[in-house]
Design a protein around this motif. Sequence first.
Motif, PDB file in Angstrom:
ATOM      1  N   THR A  71     -50.194  20.690  23.388  1.00  0.00           N
ATOM      2  CA  THR A  71     -50.149  21.609  22.244  1.00  0.00           C
ATOM      3  C   THR A  71     -49.231  21.135  21.122  1.00  0.00           C
ATOM      4  N   THR A  72     -48.437  20.113  21.358  1.00  0.00           N
ATOM      5  CA  THR A  72     -47.475  19.665  20.351  1.00  0.00           C
ATOM      6  C   THR A  72     -48.147  18.773  19.304  1.00  0.00           C
ATOM      7  N   ARG A  73     -47.392  18.453  18.262  1.00  0.00           N
ATOM      8  CA  ARG A  73     -47.912  17.646  17.159  1.00  0.00           C
ATOM      9  C   ARG A  73     -47.595  16.160  17.317  1.00  0.00           C
ATOM     10  N   LEU A  74     -47.234  15.763  18.499  1.00  0.00           N
ATOM     11  CA  LEU A  74     -46.933  14.355  18.728  1.00  0.00           C
ATOM     12  C   LEU A  74     -48.184  13.491  18.532  1.00  0.00           C
ATOM     13  N   PRO A  75     -48.013  12.241  18.105  1.00  0.00           N
ATOM     14  CA  PRO A  75     -49.146  11.309  18.083  1.00  0.00           C
ATOM     15  C   PRO A  75     -49.696  11.138  19.499  1.00  0.00           C
ATOM     16  N   LEU A  76     -50.988  10.845  19.599  1.00  0.00           N
ATOM     17  CA  LEU A  76     -51.639  10.749  20.902  1.00  0.00           C
ATOM     18  C   LEU A  76     -50.951   9.735  21.807  1.00  0.00           C
ATOM     19  N   ARG A  77     -50.513   8.627  21.249  1.00  0.00           N
ATOM     20  CA  ARG A  77     -49.858   7.611  22.076  1.00  0.00           C
ATOM     21  C   ARG A  77     -48.576   8.143  22.703  1.00  0.00           C
TER      22      ARG A  77
ATOM     23  N   ALA B  37     -36.875   9.183  21.590  1.00  0.00           N
ATOM     24  CA  ALA B  37     -38.295   9.372  21.891  1.00  0.00           C
ATOM     25  C   ALA B  37     -38.526  10.609  22.762  1.00  0.00           C
ATOM     26  N   ALA B  38     -39.620  11.312  22.483  1.00  0.00           N
ATOM     27  CA  ALA B  38     -39.926  12.529  23.234  1.00  0.00           C
ATOM     28  C   ALA B  38     -40.124  12.243  24.716  1.00  0.00           C
ATOM     29  N   HIS B  39     -40.816  11.165  25.057  1.00  0.00           N
ATOM     30  CA  HIS B  39     -41.063  10.902  26.478  1.00  0.00           C
ATOM     31  C   HIS B  39     -39.763  10.616  27.224  1.00  0.00           C
TER      32      HIS B  39
ATOM     33  N   CYS C 283     -45.568  10.915  27.300  1.00  0.00           N
ATOM     34  CA  CYS C 283     -44.957  12.124  27.868  1.00  0.00           C
ATOM     35  C   CYS C 283     -45.683  12.539  29.142  1.00  0.00           C
ATOM     36  N   TRP C 284     -47.008  12.497  29.134  1.00  0.00           N
ATOM     37  CA  TRP C 284     -47.778  12.871  30.323  1.00  0.00           C
ATOM     38  C   TRP C 284     -47.440  11.987  31.513  1.00  0.00           C
TER      39      TRP C 284
END
Length: 294
Positions: free
Chosen positions: A255-261, A150-152, A266-267
């Motif tokens: 700016t990335t193409r990740l889904p909002l969730r 996962a990105a996060h 990540c934030w």
Amino acid sequence: MTRGAPAPVLSFGLPVHNGERFLEGALRALLAQDLEDLEVVVSDNGSTDGTQEICRAVAATDARVRYLRAETNRGGTWNYRRVLERSAAPLFSWAAVDDLWLPTFASSCVRALDERPDAVLAMTRARLVDGDGTVTDGLGDADLGLDADAAHERLRRLFRSQASHVMYGVIRRSALARARPLRPMVGDDIVLLTELLCQGPAVVVDDRAFLQRRVPEQLSLQGQEQVKWHAPSARVRFAFPQTRLNLELYRAVATTRLPLREKARCWTQIVPGWVLPRWRGMARDVATAAGFAG
């Protein structure tokens, strides 16, 4: 690279400004890679020492070296962008003039990317080397976890490890094309890595082939001098480098193409993993703007 010739597999981009102390050693190490299908693009950012002579001498003996020169210093960020823009290979690696690479560095990273089509970059494990060439110790990078699913989770581990040196690994040009160009700001490496790791994993190869130089001069490049390195014309007093970096990390995810969730996840990593441990930097920003810090 000769016009009309096929692009090499890998481009090294070496930005330099007054780097004569370590330059020849860096160039020789890159040209000694056991992956021969490569190019080395050197961009000389208005050097006033022996950099130009060293570059021209090495380029005259090896056609894989392309030497570019700007007559004035336009800043480190401009020069890092330039070597990327003027290179041609589908794989790219920034090369800092004071670092070194063992001969297996390029081949280990390229092989790792061949084996992991989902990975955006590959890096070998790293060791430290001092100004005299003595290898001291490793960077504790045996388990960075930047290949998490996962990105996060990849961002959480990046912020925890502060492993900014992986920016000097081998990166897919397609991934760099999807990211914003480097920003003229302190921490541009972390911002870029944030964008890349939102795209996909980074692989760390168990081959200690990257030697990162640590010398006292680097430690002196702090605060206002660090801002000036990135952008010589910057208004240093009101640059707010740490505050700007914090905000750019949020923009990097946005700016990335990740889904909002997943973006939201990540934030949530930014404040506990990056902002809070660096609160003194934001306090210093305010003090500098108020005229209480040099």
